[in-house]
Design an enzyme around this catalytic site. Structure first.
Site, PDB file in Angstrom:
ATOM      1  N   LYS A 265       0.750  -1.207   0.086  1.00  0.00           N
ATOM      2  CA  LYS A 265       0.110   0.001   0.065  1.00  0.00           C
ATOM      3  C   LYS A 265       0.865   1.317  -0.075  1.00  0.00           C
ATOM      4  CE  LYS A 265      -3.246   2.441   3.256  1.00  0.00           C
ATOM      5  NZ  LYS A 265      -3.933   2.478   4.261  1.00  0.00           N
ATOM      6  N   ASP A 270      -2.535   9.942   4.171  1.00  0.00           N
ATOM      7  CA  ASP A 270      -3.907   9.522   4.216  1.00  0.00           C
ATOM      8  C   ASP A 270      -4.565  10.609   5.265  1.00  0.00           C
ATOM      9  OD1 ASP A 270      -6.519   8.381   4.332  1.00  0.00           O
ATOM     10  OD2 ASP A 270      -5.673   6.561   5.590  1.00  0.00           O
ATOM     11  N   LYS A 277     -10.040  12.685   8.822  1.00  0.00           N
ATOM     12  CA  LYS A 277      -9.531  11.947   9.871  1.00  0.00           C
ATOM     13  C   LYS A 277      -9.469  13.239  10.984  1.00  0.00           C
ATOM     14  CE  LYS A 277      -6.523   8.537   8.292  1.00  0.00           C
ATOM     15  NZ  LYS A 277      -7.151   7.131   8.948  1.00  0.00           N
ATOM     16  N   ASP A 288       1.688   6.262   5.639  1.00  0.00           N
ATOM     17  CA  ASP A 288       0.697   5.197   5.207  1.00  0.00           C
ATOM     18  C   ASP A 288       1.054   4.537   4.049  1.00  0.00           C
ATOM     19  OD1 ASP A 288      -1.774   3.948   5.795  1.00  0.00           O
ATOM     20  OD2 ASP A 288      -2.967   5.356   4.581  1.00  0.00           O
ATOM     21  N   ASP A 347     -12.124   7.191   3.861  1.00  0.00           N
ATOM     22  CA  ASP A 347     -10.975   6.966   4.497  1.00  0.00           C
ATOM     23  C   ASP A 347     -10.563   5.518   4.413  1.00  0.00           C
ATOM     24  OD1 ASP A 347      -8.720   7.183   6.180  1.00  0.00           O
ATOM     25  OD2 ASP A 347      -9.777   7.519   8.264  1.00  0.00           O
ATOM     26  N   GLU A 349      -9.420   3.606   1.998  1.00  0.00           N
ATOM     27  CA  GLU A 349      -8.715   3.884   0.777  1.00  0.00           C
ATOM     28  C   GLU A 349      -7.887   2.930   0.141  1.00  0.00           C
ATOM     29  OE1 GLU A 349      -7.634   5.313   3.252  1.00  0.00           O
ATOM     30  OE2 GLU A 349      -5.494   4.760   2.943  1.00  0.00           O
ATOM     31  N   ARG A 351      -7.720  -0.447   0.724  1.00  0.00           N
ATOM     32  CA  ARG A 351      -8.178  -1.775   0.268  1.00  0.00           C
ATOM     33  C   ARG A 351      -8.792  -1.487  -1.312  1.00  0.00           C
ATOM     34  NH1 ARG A 351     -12.935  -1.976   4.821  1.00  0.00           N
ATOM     35  NH2 ARG A 351     -11.210  -1.131   6.104  1.00  0.00           N
TER      36      ARG A 351
HETATM   37  N1  BES Z   1      -4.397   3.984   7.009  1.00  0.00           N
HETATM   38  C1  BES Z   1      -5.586   3.860   7.780  1.00  0.00           C
HETATM   39  C2  BES Z   1      -5.258   2.766   8.758  1.00  0.00           C
HETATM   40  C3  BES Z   1      -4.334   3.336   9.928  1.00  0.00           C
HETATM   41  C4  BES Z   1      -5.000   3.640  11.100  1.00  0.00           C
HETATM   42  C5  BES Z   1      -3.245   2.872   9.726  1.00  0.00           C
HETATM   43  C6  BES Z   1      -4.023   3.822  12.327  1.00  0.00           C
HETATM   44  C7  BES Z   1      -2.351   3.010  10.876  1.00  0.00           C
HETATM   45  C8  BES Z   1      -2.966   3.613  12.095  1.00  0.00           C
HETATM   46  C9  BES Z   1      -6.649   3.569   7.023  1.00  0.00           C
HETATM   47  O1  BES Z   1      -6.537   3.923   5.560  1.00  0.00           O
HETATM   48  C10 BES Z   1      -7.913   3.847   7.629  1.00  0.00           C
HETATM   49  O2  BES Z   1      -8.012   5.080   7.680  1.00  0.00           O
HETATM   50  N2  BES Z   1      -8.827   2.774   7.633  1.00  0.00           N
HETATM   51  C11 BES Z   1     -10.064   3.235   8.457  1.00  0.00           C
HETATM   52  C12 BES Z   1     -11.016   2.145   7.714  1.00  0.00           C
HETATM   53  C13 BES Z   1     -12.570   2.448   8.177  1.00  0.00           C
HETATM   54  C14 BES Z   1     -13.003   3.915   7.796  1.00  0.00           C
HETATM   55  C15 BES Z   1     -13.398   1.407   7.588  1.00  0.00           C
HETATM   56  C16 BES Z   1      -9.858   2.890   9.939  1.00  0.00           C
HETATM   57  O3  BES Z   1      -9.193   1.898  10.295  1.00  0.00           O
HETATM   58  O4  BES Z   1     -10.545   3.575  10.688  1.00  0.00           O
HETATM   59 ZN    ZN Z   2      -4.727   4.571   4.861  1.00  0.00          ZN
HETATM   60 ZN    ZN Z   3      -7.638   5.739   5.556  1.00  0.00          ZN
END
Ligand code: BES
Ligand code: ZN
Ligand code: ZN
Length: 497
Positions: A265, A270, A277, A288, A347, A349, A351
């Site tokens: 990834k 992000d 966020k 990220d 967010d 993104e 996947r």
């Molecule tokens: N990059 C984040 C995941 C992340 C969070 C990595 C904290 C490292 C530390 C990812 O893109 C994300 O924001 N995922 C969301 C998914 C949700 C909206 C379904 C998450 O984990 O909150």
């Molecule tokens: Zn991310």
């Molecule tokens: Zn994200």
């Protein structure tokens, strides 16, 4: 840091401090008793006075006067013999280096006694110690302009050992190769996103492509469009910097058509996009792209180790930003695989861009595909920062990855990818939704989403969200990007058959 090995007499060791590893088990081995004698019995005294029990991470520094070529000995505990692993060695060595650099020691010798029976070979021991030392010393100082703020560094590190020097030294060399790649990957993660955009990741991959047998090909926005990578395009819509799709191939076995594929990834920042966020810790989201960085660095190490294997790293790279052109919650987008996706949350993104990369992987007819991604906060909730989440569709591959994790000290823990989770990513109005329905299990439902794009190959997914970044300083490692994923990927490639 200049690293060398040495197997003559202790009398020849020239350094400021000698580091000596010891186990909890008593009595001390003959080998240790012998050198203790030459040092004036300091170890036995420390043990007798109960100042040192050799518990894991325990340290005692003793002044031994001027009788030898060094005046200080740092006794460092490794805990119980039966618990010895490459991770224990790495952290032990790292702790010693960080302790000694804080006291500005620049010339260090390490005495490596016979550590245990058959559990770890001389080469692995050398490799783990070298990795521990070099990763412990790493600091991201590129933007410090004041010389006085720069940490002191170790100039010379000499390993003094009774192990066969040839295998031990080869381990040291391999450790240096892997540590360089791990630290490069940490650099990528630590670079702020105003410096490290998708083109930056491209230039890092092109740098690796200067190594023999490595080739880098990059798809630009037009080519990404032609390949119908609509999910990657959707995520990139809000950003000024165009997306890139990086293909980094190492052909270490040209006679074979077999490929092991790494997918990483590559979100260089992000923000969450329109589903923005919260401000707290948003700065950390510059890392990220750690999965993409790990994939690039793994190829670097594998090529420098000259492994006889064909590896390709695929990195979809883009920023995830809000703007008038950004993709929005509720949008329905396409993907290279032809499946439609309802965007519930911009967010989620990672996947989306991985879906297009996992589809692209198919053209290699891969023996296996392993993706590395800082994919979910849910994985951090589930496993904390001490293990990456592991999921996949093939128990043999999962087993191999677990073993690689054990050997490399890059720890993983399997989560179940049962079919029930897949139902949670089905949409009412499109094929899939990018955020699951129902409660919890976010790390797994994200993997379930990815599994919809896997066709005809063995696949495993490593969620490195918790392991790729450290908010606190450890005795053996500094803050920031950790380079997790690199060592396990290299170990997997090494043992690949
Ligand atoms: N990059 C984040 C995941 C992340 C969070 C990595 C904290 C490292 C530390 C990812 O893109 C994300 O924001 N995922 C969301 C998914 C949700 C909206 C379904 C998450 O984990 O909150
Ligand atoms: Zn991310
Ligand atoms: Zn994200």
């Amino acid at each position: 840091m200049k690293i060398s090995t040495f197997n003559e007499s202790l009398l020849e060791v020239k350094a400021q401090t000698l580091v000596l590893f010891l186990f909890e088990e008593k009595p001390l081995s003959q080998e240790v008793l012998q050198i203790d004698k030459e040092m004036g019995g300091v170890i036995q005294i420390a043990v007798k006075e109960e100042r040192f029990a050799a518990k894991k991470g325990e340290m005692v520094s003793v002044n031994i006067g001027k009788k030898l070529g060094f005046t200080r000995v740092l006794l460092l505990g490794l805990g119980k013999k039966s618990n010895l692993s490459s991770l224990v060695l790495k952290r032990g060595m790292g702790t010693a280096i960080r302790t000694l650099t804080k006291s500005k020691t620049q010339k260090i010798a390490v005495y490596v006694p016979r550590l245990s029976g058959k559990k770890l070979q001389a080469g692995q021991i050398g490799e783990s110690l070298c990795l521990g030392a070099l990763t412990a010393e790493y600091q991201f100082t590129e933007y410090k302009t004041e010389k006085k703020d720069l940490p002191t560094r170790v100039n010379e590190l000499t390993f003094y050992t009774t192990y066969p020097l040839k295998t031990f030294s080869r381990g040291i060399e391999e450790g240096e190769i892997i540590a360089t790649a791990v630290n490069n990957s940490r650099d990528y993660g630590n670079q702020p996103s105003n410096k490290a955009n998708p083109s930056y990741l491209v230039s890092m991959a092109q740098e690796v492509a200067k190594t023999p047998k490595v080739r880098c090909k990059v798809l630009n926005k037009e080519e990404i469009k032609q390949k119908k990578m609509e999910a990657l395009l959707a995520v990139s819509q809000g950003a000024k910097h165009p997306p890139k799709f990086i293909i980094l191939e190492y052909k270490g076995k040209p006679s074979s058509k077999d490929w092991l594929v790494f997918v990483g990834k590559g979100i260089t920042f992000d923000s969450g996009g329109i589903s923005i966020k919260p401000g707290e810790k948003m700065d950390e989201m510059k890392f990220d792209m750690a999965g993409g960085g790990a994939a690039i660095s793994a190829v670097e190490a594998i090529a420098n180790l000259k492994l006889t294997i064909n590896i390709v790293a695929l990195i979809p790279a883009t920023e995830n930003l809000p703007s008038g052109e950004a993709y929005k919650p509720g949008d329905i987008i396409g993907s290279a695989a032809g499946k439609t996706i309802e965007v519930i949350n911009t967010d989620a993104e990672g996947r989306l861009i991985l879906a297009d990369a996992l589809h692209y992987a198919k053209r290699y007819k891969p023996k296996a595909v392993v993706d590395f991604a800082t994919l979910t906060g849910a994985c951090v909730s589930a496993l904390g920062t001490h293990a990456s989440g592991l999921m996949g569709n093939n128990s043999n591959l999962i087993q191999k990855i677990k073993q690689a994790g054990e050997l490399s000290g890059d720890r993983v823990w399997e989560l179940p990818l049962w079919e029930e989770y897949s139902k949670q990513v089905k949409s009412d109005i499109a094929d899939l939704r990018n955020m699951s329905t129902g409660l919890g299990g976010g790390a797994i439902t994200a993997a379930a989403f990815l599994s919809e794009f896997i066709k005809d190959y063995s696949w495993a997914h490593l969620d490195i969200a918790g392991t790729a970044w450290s908010t606190e300083e450890k005795p053996y490692l500094g803050k920031g990007a950790t380079g997790s994923g690199v060592a396990i990927a290299v170990e997997l490639a090494r043992k690949w058959k």
